[in-house]
Design a protein around this motif. Structure first.
Motif, mmCIF file in Angstrom:
data_model
loop_
_atom_site.group_PDB
_atom_site.id
_atom_site.type_symbol
_atom_site.label_atom_id
_atom_site.label_comp_id
_atom_site.label_asym_id
_atom_site.label_seq_id
_atom_site.Cartn_x
_atom_site.Cartn_y
_atom_site.Cartn_z
ATOM 1 N N GLU A 52 103.557 7.958 69.647
ATOM 2 C CA GLU A 52 103.038 7.009 70.853
ATOM 3 C C GLU A 52 103.928 6.004 70.658
ATOM 4 O OE1 GLU A 52 99.262 5.571 69.549
ATOM 5 O OE2 GLU A 52 98.359 7.575 69.335
ATOM 6 N N GLN A 53 104.124 5.452 72.076
ATOM 7 C CA GLN A 53 105.232 4.373 72.453
ATOM 8 C C GLN A 53 105.202 3.226 71.413
ATOM 9 O OE1 GLN A 53 107.494 5.001 74.538
ATOM 10 N NE2 GLN A 53 108.514 3.027 73.839
ATOM 11 N N GLU A 54 103.802 2.660 70.895
ATOM 12 C CA GLU A 54 103.790 1.751 69.979
ATOM 13 C C GLU A 54 104.481 2.113 68.565
ATOM 14 O OE1 GLU A 54 99.536 1.083 70.114
ATOM 15 O OE2 GLU A 54 100.002 1.110 72.240
ATOM 16 N N ASP A 57 108.362 1.758 69.142
ATOM 17 C CA ASP A 57 108.548 0.317 69.360
ATOM 18 C C ASP A 57 108.496 -0.361 67.903
ATOM 19 O OD1 ASP A 57 108.999 0.495 71.804
ATOM 20 O OD2 ASP A 57 106.830 -0.289 72.630
#
Lengths: 318, 330, 253
Positions: A52-54, A57
């Motif tokens: 997932e992008q989170e 990040d």
């Protein structure tokens, strides 16, 4: 003759030390740059396609990849200056620890290979070179050429087939730490390395001995009636040794790269296999750390080699 | 003839080229060295002069060469047949050697002190203090300033002239009876050459050492030596006192002397020796100088070369027609 | 503008060694006139070879200038630009290293003739043969490789190659020091003949005998400067400088 305040040797060593440090610095810069210009984001590569992008990040933030490149470089250098090479993304263990855990094994068999290769090369190089008998030199060159031309993984595979599979003289793979138990696993890689090194080192030594042989000072030594042992050391070996020393110091560095192949084939848990694992797992702090470690070792080894050669034979420029 | 130190008699030296092929590089050379004599040996490249020196110091074998026949008598020992043990007593003790190239003579990986110590301790063990004292004494003898400093230096730190002085110091360390100096000043400056020659002359005078000085420079040999032996194409062809070199009895000696450029007016006609010296392995039959000789006759080419013979009390010549050409012995 | 063929003014060359500035040639003045033979004599380390290399355009001076017929020989990065290149040719001490060991003598010289004189291969071959013959190298020897010739023959072959450019100036750096005495006198005789045809020569040598025999004027070099210069005969008979006196006293009598 002019007397200088500092001895020329001390001045040269100082200059070379400065140079070694500056080359090491560039090694670090290159390792840093390489990890940044390779395509793909280390964080997403590490977490895989489905991440997932989170999470990505968060990892980016943790690795400090969101700062601008210049800031990253400053952070990187300040970490390095504290001896901090980062932590593995896979295991969370610090890179320094990984190196101290895996390097001794690699160092053991590299050191033994070089020691044996050196001890074997000297009599071969000196006696064939000194005799300068065409037939001996020819057979020697042919044999060593074949060894050098054969890829080392091929030699390793043939050796495994012969010694491990057919006769069970060495385990096919695996490792058990601690001396002397580890030698059961290490003797074959050491033997293969030694064979390859002997072929290269004794060739260089032989060529130097042939050159030395025709030098005028050798004649002077004979006519002076120098004892056999003195003659062997001062008139044959010592004047011929410098190129061999330089070559060996240089090869010890490049040998580190070759460990990747041998350790993979023999499944030895050394630093080479660790590097391969880290590359495959996109564990970039480990890759970067090991590369810097290899680079710095290579730089200082070749410095030491040049210094030894110079001390042995003042004709060698430092 | 108790005054004779060494006598080389009709020596022939061959070199192994391949397993079967042998090449003769010295063909009938004879030499007599008196005690305390400074003897000049002159010849062009390929004349065999260096090989003759090597036979004297016993290092022919290293170059794949060996004595085919003949003898070298040195104080009652035939050096051609000398055993290893004999050589051990001779090398460094009784025969010293100064190498051809001053630049490559000293061992580059040893300090000067260590090399001198090697030469000094050949006779047996000596205390450190003795070795040091003798080293400094020797360096002073060859006129090296600040010998204490030089002892700690490596050859690369010294100039060509200094290196050659060190080699001379090593050669005389055991007070040898004979010193063989093979082109000792090749590649050195003229002023250094003059100093080295002066040094050799002093050594001869002080220690009564016999010296064989090998060179291709007739002018140099003529100015330094008592007697001159001329070699051409592997043979000794003339022996003449340097005072009588203009009255030599072999056309080659004359030709060498006459081709000196200091004898003619600037850009005047030089009396050059025509053609090339015969190369090793391609020596003509008969006199080997015949092709370049101004006095050549058919008989020169048909008669086999003979070893040089004594013509008068001081001169030897190998020219079969010396009487005819130079009007006999004077 | 000067009337000299080659002129050097306040020429200096310094080398950098381990951070030390080592001067090899210090502000020397030099000239060579047409059909003149000028010697530069000195011992090893005197700077004479460096000086010769500057005249040949192989070494750029640190300061000062060298002119050929009034024009600076160094233009930008190039020395002896264009046609000037042919006008000054050099002969080196060691003919072994200046001749291609894998080329027959005749081919090496033919090649040089083709390059310098824009001749066809056939014409060039003939010119080369004549040149070599003039140098005393027979047609048989010309077909050999350099290694099969004696030192003297090789040196004469390299003179032939230098002459193939039809130079106005021949720069010879120690041409006689690597060869035997009989070959040396043959080579010197050859030089004397060439000089008689009007060739200008700069001869760099440590051999005073050679200098005396060939040169009109001589410069004596020590530690990078010309300590004395003048007509050869005057220098030899009445040397003023102590160093020159020492040099001349060192000639074996």
């Amino acid at each position: 003759m002019k007397v200088k305040s500092t001895s020329p040797l001390a001045r040269k060593i100082f200059g070379r030390t400065i140079r070694a440090f500056s080359i090491s610095f560039w090694v670090m810069v290159i390792a840093f740059a390489l990890m940044r210009v390779t395509p793909g984001d280390p964080a997403s590569a590490r977490l895989g396609a489905g991440a997932e992008q989170e999470a990505i990040d968060a990892l980016r933030e943790q690795l400090g990849l969101n700062a601008n490149p210049f800031q990253q470089f400053i952070n990187y250098l300040s970490d390095l200056s504290r001896g901090e090479l980062g932590t593995s993304l896979v295991s969370g263990i610090s890179v320094g620890e990984i190196i101290t855990k895996t390097f001794p094994l690699t160092l053991t068999y590299i050191a033994f290979s070089f020691l044996f290769a050196f001890l074997i090369s000297i009599p071969i190089g000196v006696f064939i070179g000194w005799s300068n008998k065409a037939s001996w030199v020819y057979s020697f060159r042919t044999f060593t050429s074949i060894v050098i031309a054969t890829p080392n993984f091929f030699i390793a595979m043939v050796a495994i087939l012969f010694f491990s599979v057919q006769r069970d003289w060495a385990p096919v793979f695996g490792y058990e730490p601690g001396f002397p138990g580890n030698m059961r696993y290490l003797w074959l890689p050491i033997a293969i390395n030694t064979l390859i090194l002997v072929s290269i080192i004794s060739r260089v030594l032989l060529a130097s001995v042939v050159d030395t042989r025709s030098e005028e000072f050798v004649e002077t030594g004979i006519i002076r009636g120098v004892s056999r042992i003195r003659f062997f050391w001062f008139y044959i070996l010592k004047p011929s040794l410098a190129p061999t020393i330089v070559l060996m110091s240089y090869m010890m560095g490049t040998m580190l790269g070759a460990t990747v192949i041998l350790e993979t084939i023999f499944s030895l848990p050394g630093i080479g296999r660790e590097l391969v694992g880290a590359v495959l797992a996109s564990d970039y702090p480990v890759v970067q750390g090991i590369l810097i470690f290899f680079g710095v070792i290579t730089v200082f080894l070749s410095f030491i080699g040049d210094l030894l050669a110079h001390l042995l034979d003042r004709r060698v420029k430092l | 003839m108790s005054n004779v130190l060494a006598k080389i008699q009709d020596i022939r030296i061959d070199v192994r080229v391949t397993r079967r092929l042998r090449l003769r590089i010295v063909d009938t050379a004879s030499l007599t060295i008196q005690k305390g004599q400074l003897l000049g040996l002159i010849g062009e490249s390929g004349s065999g002069k260096t090989m003759l020196c090597r036979a004297l110091v016993g290092t022919l074998n290293r170059r794949g060469a060996y004595v085919h026949s003949g003898s070298i008598d040195f104080e009652g020992i035939d050096l051609v047949k000398a055993s290893k043990k004999d050589w051990r007593n001779i090398r460094g003790h009784k025969i010293g050697y100064i190498p051809q190239s001053a630049l490559a003579g000293p061992n580059p990986v040893m300090r000067i002190g260590a090399q001198l110590a090697e030469a000094i301790t050949q006779g047996g063990r000596k205390s450190k203090e003795e070795v040091r004292r003798r080293s400094i004494e020797l360096l002073e003898l060859v006129q090296i300033r600040r010998p204490e400093v030089v002892l700690k230096q490596y050859p690369y730190e010294l100039s060509g002239g200094m290196k050659q002085r060190v080699m001379i110091a090593c050669a005389i360390a055991q007070n040898p009876k004979l010193i063989v100096a093979d082109e000792p000043t090749t590649g050195l400056d003229v002023t250094v050459q003059a100093e080295i020659m002066e040094l050799l002359r002093n050594i001869r005078k002080e220690f009564d050492t016999s010296i064989i000085l090998v060179s291709h420079d007739l002018q140099l040999i003529n100015s330094v030596c008592d007697d001159i032996v001329v070699m051409h194409a592997g043979a000794t062809i003339e022996k003449v006192p340097s005072s009588k070199v203009t009255a030599a009895l072999h056309p080659y000696t004359h030709a060498l002397y006459d081709s000196r450029i200091d004898l003619v007016e600037p850009r005047g006609k030089l009396r050059t020796i025509k053609g090339q010296p015969p190369s090793v392995g391609k020596w003509p039959t008969g006199c080997r100088f015949a092709d370049r000789c101004d006095f050549v006759k058919d008989v020169c080419r048909s008669t086999d070369p003979t070893p040089f013979v004594q013509v008068n009390d001081s001169q030897w010549s190998a020219c079969i027609r010396h009487k005819e050409i130079y009007g006999g012995a004077k | 503008m000067s009337s000299h063929l080659i002129e050097a003014k306040k020429l200096s060359v310094t080398f950098n060694s381990y951070g030390f500035i080592v001067p090899a040639v210090k502000e020397v003045d030099f000239y060579l006139d047409k059909t003149e033979v000028v010697g530069v004599v000195g011992e090893s380390g005197s700077g004479k070879s460096t000086f010769a290399r500057v005249l040949a355009g192989l070494q750029t001076p640190t300061s000062g200038e060298v002119t050929f017929k009034g024009e600076n020989i160094f233009k930008g990065n190039e020395a002896y630009p264009g046609e000037l290149r042919k006008a000054v040719q050099m002969v080196f001490q060691d003919p072994y290293s200046s001749l291609n060991p894998r080329m027959r003598i005749i081919n090496a010289v033919t090649e040089a003739v083709m390059h310098h004189q824009n001749a066809s291969r056939k014409d060039a071959m003939e010119i080369a043969h004549n040149l070599l013959q003039r140098m005393g190298i027979s047609a048989t020897d010309a077909r050999k490789y350099p290694s099969a010739l004696s030192g003297g023959q090789r040196q004469r072959a390299s003179v032939a190659r230098a002459l193939s450019a039809q130079p106005e100036v021949l720069l010879a750096d120690e041409p006689t020091s690597a060869i035997d005495q009989s070959a040396q006198s043959q080579l010197l005789e050859l030089f004397a003949e060439l000089i008689a045809t009007g060739l200008s020569v700069v001869l760099v040598s440590h051999d005073l005998g050679v200098i005396r025999y060939l040169c009109d004027r001589v410069y004596v070099m020590e530690s990078g400067i010309f300590v004395e210069s003048g007509i050869t005969r005057d220098i030899f008979h009445n040397p003023k400088n102590p160093y020159t006196q020492k040099l001349i006293a060192s000639i074996p009598k």
